[in-house]
Design a protein around this motif. Structure first.
Motif, mmCIF file in Angstrom:
data_model
loop_
_atom_site.group_PDB
_atom_site.id
_atom_site.type_symbol
_atom_site.label_atom_id
_atom_site.label_comp_id
_atom_site.label_asym_id
_atom_site.label_seq_id
_atom_site.Cartn_x
_atom_site.Cartn_y
_atom_site.Cartn_z
ATOM 1 N N ARG A 82 44.879 24.544 14.482
ATOM 2 C CA ARG A 82 45.153 23.290 15.185
ATOM 3 C C ARG A 82 46.334 23.480 16.135
ATOM 4 O O ARG A 82 47.326 24.097 15.788
ATOM 5 N N ASN A 83 46.192 22.949 17.337
ATOM 6 C CA ASN A 83 47.240 23.052 18.363
ATOM 7 C C ASN A 83 48.169 21.848 18.261
ATOM 8 O O ASN A 83 48.187 20.990 19.132
ATOM 9 N N GLU A 105 33.996 29.976 10.666
ATOM 10 C CA GLU A 105 34.647 28.673 10.733
ATOM 11 C C GLU A 105 34.359 27.957 9.420
ATOM 12 O O GLU A 105 33.234 28.018 8.902
ATOM 13 N N LEU A 106 35.355 27.298 8.871
ATOM 14 C CA LEU A 106 35.184 26.541 7.633
ATOM 15 C C LEU A 106 34.255 25.362 7.910
ATOM 16 O O LEU A 106 34.549 24.524 8.766
ATOM 17 N N TYR A 142 40.009 26.949 10.687
ATOM 18 C CA TYR A 142 39.659 25.537 10.576
ATOM 19 C C TYR A 142 40.462 24.708 11.554
ATOM 20 O O TYR A 142 41.541 25.080 11.991
ATOM 21 N N ASP A 143 39.888 23.571 11.873
ATOM 22 C CA ASP A 143 40.451 22.602 12.797
ATOM 23 C C ASP A 143 40.487 21.258 12.062
ATOM 24 O O ASP A 143 40.171 21.177 10.883
ATOM 25 N N LEU A 187 38.490 23.518 18.567
ATOM 26 C CA LEU A 187 39.494 24.567 18.375
ATOM 27 C C LEU A 187 39.036 25.644 17.398
ATOM 28 O O LEU A 187 39.313 26.828 17.602
ATOM 29 N N GLY A 188 38.354 25.253 16.348
ATOM 30 C CA GLY A 188 37.839 26.234 15.399
ATOM 31 C C GLY A 188 36.839 27.171 16.051
ATOM 32 O O GLY A 188 36.825 28.373 15.795
ATOM 33 N N LYS A 189 36.017 26.618 16.910
ATOM 34 C CA LYS A 189 35.019 27.422 17.598
ATOM 35 C C LYS A 189 35.668 28.361 18.616
ATOM 36 O O LYS A 189 35.267 29.517 18.756
ATOM 37 N N VAL A 190 36.693 27.883 19.305
ATOM 38 C CA VAL A 190 37.437 28.727 20.247
ATOM 39 C C VAL A 190 38.092 29.887 19.489
ATOM 40 O O VAL A 190 38.017 31.046 19.908
#
Length: 120
Positions: A39-40, A102-103, A77-78, A85-88
């Motif tokens: 997470r950003n 990815e979770l 995870y995002d 974001l998780g996919k990026v």
């Protein structure tokens, strides 16, 4: 046409790992799994994370690849499964040759199942 849909779904689902598998793996000595919170957001906004996760924002992940262990399996995870974001982060890791997923339930699902989290 159905074959194309089935192949697409198989590929799509192969990008994810479920919480049961991750939990079981985390409990093994010298676990193969490393959980990344991508997470950003600063800790003050995040407030908590999956217990034992390492926070590396998706926007910074490519700059930290050299510090990651290629022998491990990374689980990113995002906030929710619908955010990107998780996919990026997953794309960054897979493109660099890492084993990664990815979770599937993201943080929202993890917390909803009352799985281990820690306060930041």
């Amino acid at each position: 046409m159905q074959t194309n849909k089935i192949d697409f779904l198989k590929t799509y689902l192969s990008l994810y790992i479920d919480h049961t598998t991750v939990l079981a793996g985390m409990q093994e000595p010298d676990s193969a799994y490393v959980i990344l919170d991508v997470r950003n957001a600063p800790a003050a906004i995040k407030k908590d994370q999956i217990k034992g996760a390492i926070a590396i924002p998706a926007k910074d992940l490519s700059q930290h690849l050299s510090a990651l262990d290629q022998s491990k399996t990374y689980v990113v995870y995002d906030w929710t499964a619908g955010t990107t974001l998780g996919k990026v982060a997953l794309l960054t890791l897979l493109s660099a040759g890492f084993n990664a997923f990815e979770l599937s339930c993201a943080l929202e699902g993890w917390k909803g199942m009352h799985l281990p989290i820690e306060t930041l």
